[in-house]
Design a protein around this motif. Structure first.
Motif, PDB file in Angstrom:
ATOM      1  N   SER A 216       5.295  -7.019  -9.901  1.00 54.75           N
ATOM      2  CA  SER A 216       6.339  -6.466  -9.034  1.00 54.75           C
ATOM      3  C   SER A 216       5.785  -5.684  -7.849  1.00 54.75           C
ATOM      4  N   ASN A 217       4.468  -5.439  -7.819  1.00 58.18           N
ATOM      5  CA  ASN A 217       3.878  -4.700  -6.695  1.00 58.18           C
ATOM      6  C   ASN A 217       4.107  -5.471  -5.399  1.00 58.18           C
ATOM      7  N   VAL A 218       4.528  -4.759  -4.367  1.00 58.07           N
ATOM      8  CA  VAL A 218       4.933  -5.389  -3.102  1.00 58.07           C
ATOM      9  C   VAL A 218       3.930  -5.069  -2.006  1.00 58.07           C
ATOM     10  N   ARG A 219       3.590  -6.085  -1.226  1.00 53.32           N
ATOM     11  CA  ARG A 219       2.698  -5.921  -0.080  1.00 53.32           C
ATOM     12  C   ARG A 219       3.330  -6.547   1.158  1.00 53.32           C
ATOM     13  N   ASP A 220       2.959  -6.013   2.327  1.00 49.98           N
ATOM     14  CA  ASP A 220       3.354  -6.578   3.615  1.00 49.98           C
ATOM     15  C   ASP A 220       2.188  -7.437   4.087  1.00 49.98           C
ATOM     16  N   TRP A 221       2.393  -8.743   4.253  1.00 51.71           N
ATOM     17  CA  TRP A 221       1.302  -9.675   4.503  1.00 51.71           C
ATOM     18  C   TRP A 221       1.181 -10.005   5.985  1.00 51.71           C
ATOM     19  N   GLU A 251       7.173  -8.798   3.719  1.00 52.33           N
ATOM     20  CA  GLU A 251       7.010  -8.198   2.392  1.00 52.33           C
ATOM     21  C   GLU A 251       7.253  -9.228   1.301  1.00 52.33           C
ATOM     22  N   ARG A 252       6.362  -9.238   0.310  1.00 57.34           N
ATOM     23  CA  ARG A 252       6.534 -10.101  -0.846  1.00 57.34           C
ATOM     24  C   ARG A 252       5.962  -9.398  -2.073  1.00 57.34           C
ATOM     25  N   SER A 253       6.589  -9.578  -3.218  1.00 55.07           N
ATOM     26  CA  SER A 253       5.968  -9.107  -4.458  1.00 55.07           C
ATOM     27  C   SER A 253       4.796 -10.027  -4.771  1.00 55.07           C
ATOM     28  N   ASN A 254       3.852  -9.514  -5.536  1.00 57.07           N
ATOM     29  CA  ASN A 254       2.707 -10.342  -5.908  1.00 57.07           C
ATOM     30  C   ASN A 254       3.138 -11.598  -6.654  1.00 57.07           C
ATOM     31  N   THR A 284      -3.634  -6.841 -17.651  1.00 53.65           N
ATOM     32  CA  THR A 284      -3.507  -5.380 -17.596  1.00 53.65           C
ATOM     33  C   THR A 284      -3.657  -4.883 -16.165  1.00 53.65           C
ATOM     34  N   ASP A 285      -2.751  -4.010 -15.749  1.00 55.71           N
ATOM     35  CA  ASP A 285      -2.771  -3.494 -14.391  1.00 55.71           C
ATOM     36  C   ASP A 285      -4.035  -2.683 -14.151  1.00 55.71           C
ATOM     37  N   ARG A 286      -4.434  -2.585 -12.874  1.00 56.32           N
ATOM     38  CA  ARG A 286      -5.607  -1.778 -12.558  1.00 56.32           C
ATOM     39  C   ARG A 286      -5.191  -0.311 -12.428  1.00 56.32           C
ATOM     40  N   PRO A 287      -6.128   0.624 -12.639  1.00 57.99           N
ATOM     41  CA  PRO A 287      -5.804   2.049 -12.531  1.00 57.99           C
ATOM     42  C   PRO A 287      -5.343   2.411 -11.122  1.00 57.99           C
ATOM     43  N   GLY A 288      -4.287   3.225 -11.032  1.00 57.89           N
ATOM     44  CA  GLY A 288      -3.827   3.731  -9.742  1.00 57.89           C
ATOM     45  C   GLY A 288      -3.254   2.676  -8.821  1.00 57.89           C
ATOM     46  N   HIS A 289      -2.710   1.592  -9.376  1.00 57.64           N
ATOM     47  CA  HIS A 289      -2.215   0.486  -8.561  1.00 57.64           C
ATOM     48  C   HIS A 289      -0.968   0.921  -7.788  1.00 57.64           C
ATOM     49  N   ASP A 290      -1.039   0.928  -6.451  1.00 59.87           N
ATOM     50  CA  ASP A 290       0.095   1.341  -5.620  1.00 59.87           C
ATOM     51  C   ASP A 290       1.248   0.351  -5.766  1.00 59.87           C
ATOM     52  N   ALA A 291       2.475   0.889  -5.846  1.00 60.07           N
ATOM     53  CA  ALA A 291       3.634   0.035  -6.121  1.00 60.07           C
ATOM     54  C   ALA A 291       4.026  -0.809  -4.919  1.00 60.07           C
ATOM     55  N   ARG A 292       4.020  -0.205  -3.733  1.00 57.14           N
ATOM     56  CA  ARG A 292       4.525  -0.944  -2.561  1.00 57.14           C
ATOM     57  C   ARG A 292       3.903  -0.389  -1.294  1.00 57.14           C
ATOM     58  N   TYR A 293       3.522  -1.300  -0.400  1.00 57.91           N
ATOM     59  CA  TYR A 293       3.122  -0.956   0.960  1.00 57.91           C
ATOM     60  C   TYR A 293       4.067  -1.671   1.916  1.00 57.91           C
ATOM     61  N   ALA A 294       4.454  -1.005   2.984  1.00 60.91           N
ATOM     62  CA  ALA A 294       5.247  -1.646   4.037  1.00 60.91           C
ATOM     63  C   ALA A 294       4.998  -0.908   5.339  1.00 60.91           C
ATOM     64  N   ILE A 295       4.670  -1.640   6.376  1.00 56.68           N
ATOM     65  CA  ILE A 295       4.321  -1.073   7.684  1.00 56.68           C
ATOM     66  C   ILE A 295       5.499  -1.168   8.644  1.00 56.68           C
ATOM     67  N   ASP A 296       5.746  -0.093   9.370  1.00 55.90           N
ATOM     68  CA  ASP A 296       6.676  -0.115  10.501  1.00 55.90           C
ATOM     69  C   ASP A 296       5.850  -0.299  11.776  1.00 55.90           C
ATOM     70  N   PRO A 297       5.879  -1.485  12.394  1.00 54.76           N
ATOM     71  CA  PRO A 297       5.053  -1.726  13.583  1.00 54.76           C
ATOM     72  C   PRO A 297       5.760  -1.407  14.886  1.00 54.76           C
ATOM     73  N   GLU A 313       5.436 -17.711   5.112  1.00 59.34           N
ATOM     74  CA  GLU A 313       5.512 -19.093   4.627  1.00 59.34           C
ATOM     75  C   GLU A 313       4.565 -20.002   5.414  1.00 59.34           C
ATOM     76  N   GLU A 314       4.593 -19.870   6.735  1.00 59.53           N
ATOM     77  CA  GLU A 314       3.706 -20.672   7.583  1.00 59.53           C
ATOM     78  C   GLU A 314       2.249 -20.294   7.353  1.00 59.53           C
ATOM     79  N   GLY A 315       1.978 -18.992   7.260  1.00 59.06           N
ATOM     80  CA  GLY A 315       0.605 -18.532   7.084  1.00 59.06           C
ATOM     81  C   GLY A 315       0.004 -18.955   5.754  1.00 59.06           C
ATOM     82  N   LEU A 316       0.787 -18.903   4.694  1.00 57.87           N
ATOM     83  CA  LEU A 316       0.282 -19.330   3.389  1.00 57.87           C
ATOM     84  C   LEU A 316      -0.050 -20.821   3.405  1.00 57.87           C
TER      85      LEU A 316
END
Length: 347
Positions: A216-221, A251-254, A284-297, A313-316
């Motif tokens: 469920s961890n979310v990243r901005d790609w 943004e997408r969840s892992n 098993t999750d890694r220690p201190g795994h941040d839940a979500r990152y999102a950038i305001d550009p 979608e295009e980049g992947l």
């Protein structure tokens, strides 16, 4: 413009080098050629008369002084860093030495060079950093340039420290700096220990596709070539002393990201039976795994007119196509230390 790019044989650095040379800039690629560097990343520009390479460690002050005096760059784009969170958990010392001590040494060399050149107002020290310095977000909100720093891993703490050093050298000594913090990059030439290449290559090998926790961890790609475009814009037009957040607005969840990769692979390199998604395995999750990152550009968009051009979608799809077409590149890197192993489980 003549650019000194540190870490130019790495993933993001090589994208900057390739794009800068293509746009007519002269580039000095400075890289220590540690485990994650690969000169094949810049093979397309290696014979260009506007390109040169220096193998050196940013912690080596004498080498930094020599290279700056010899090449006389108009700007330094500082990308050299240890960047893998899992490796920072297992061995934080290297991250402290490279990301903090190395940045300090480079700053001092840059300051001496800038003073010797007569303190030109056109000179820039561009420090490239990460959104991970801001810590973890909840389900709402985005990181802005005013978000307080709250690093959670040895990697992000070392990058936060380097950001503060760069700002301090501007305020204390007047060094003309710009600073950028980016979201998660992906694309061609991504070293095969990071999530997207791990998923692609494990899928092709019939191995489990490891997802930390419940996915469920979310990243901005951010597609790496979009990032390189933004970095070249900031180093030329960014305001001195200003920081700019660069995000992909994707943004997408892992888990969703991995499922998308599996769908693309199912289409481009189908298995005899079933889907690549059948190989998904939760670990098993890694220690201190941040839940979500999102950038305001918004700042880089409003002030400099930059927006990402590639959807996730295009980049992947581009990324999967590149890995399918460049097996020789990634197979050689899989032999390097730690690649393919589960790292970051120490506590």
């Amino acid at each position: 413009m003549k650019l000194l790019v540190t870490g130019g044989a790495g993933f993001i650095g090589s994208a900057v080098v390739r794009l800068a040379v293509a746009r007519g800039h002269s580039v000095v690629n400075l890289d220590a050629l540690t485990y994650a560097a690969c000169l094949d990343n810049v093979a397309t520009v290696a014979d260009n008369p506007r390109y040169s390479f220096e193998q050196a460690d940013i912690r080596d002050r004498a080498a930094m002084d020599r290279i700056l005096a010899q090449h006389k760059p108009d700007a330094i784009m500082h990308l050299a860093a240890e960047s893998h969170v899992d490796r920072s958990i297992d061995g934080p010392g290297t991250f402290i030495e490279t990301n903090i001590t190395g940045t300090y040494t480079l700053l001092e060399a840059a300051r001496a060079y800038w003073v010797a050149q007569g303190r030109p107002s056109s000179f820039r020290f561009h420090h490239i950093s990460t959104d991970e310095v801001f810590g973890s977000l909840g389900s709402e909100g985005q990181f802005t340039e005013e978000t307080p720093y709250d690093p959670r891993s040895p990697y992000s703490a070392s990058k936060a420290a380097s950001d503060h050093l760069v700002q301090a050298w501007h305020h204390t000594y007047g060094l003309p700096i710009v600073l950028t913090n980016c979201s998660n990059n992906y694309g061609p030439y991504h070293f095969p220990e990071k999530l997207i290449p791990v998923i692609i290559l494990n899928a092709l090998a019939g191995k489990p596709l490891p997802i930390y926790g419940d996915g469920s961890n979310v990243r901005d790609w951010l597609y790496v070539e979009d990032h390189a475009d933004a970095l070249l814009l900031v180093v030329q037009q960014g305001a001195v002393g200003r920081s700019y957040n660069i995000g992909g607005e994707n943004e997408r969840s892992n888990l969703d990201l991995v499922r998308s990769l599996c769908g693309i692979l199912d289409e481009l390199r189908p298995k005899p039976q079933g889907s690549y998604a059948d190989q998904i395995t939760f670990v098993t999750d890694r220690p201190g795994h941040d839940a979500r990152y999102a950038i305001d550009p918004a700042r880089v968009s409003t002030e400099l007119g930059w927006r990402p051009s590639v959807t996730v979608e295009e980049g992947l799809r581009r990324t999967v196509e590149w890995y399918l077409a460049n097996e020789g590149w990634w197979r050689a890197l899989q032999e390097r230390s730690g690649v393919g192993e589960r790292l970051g489980v120490k506590s």
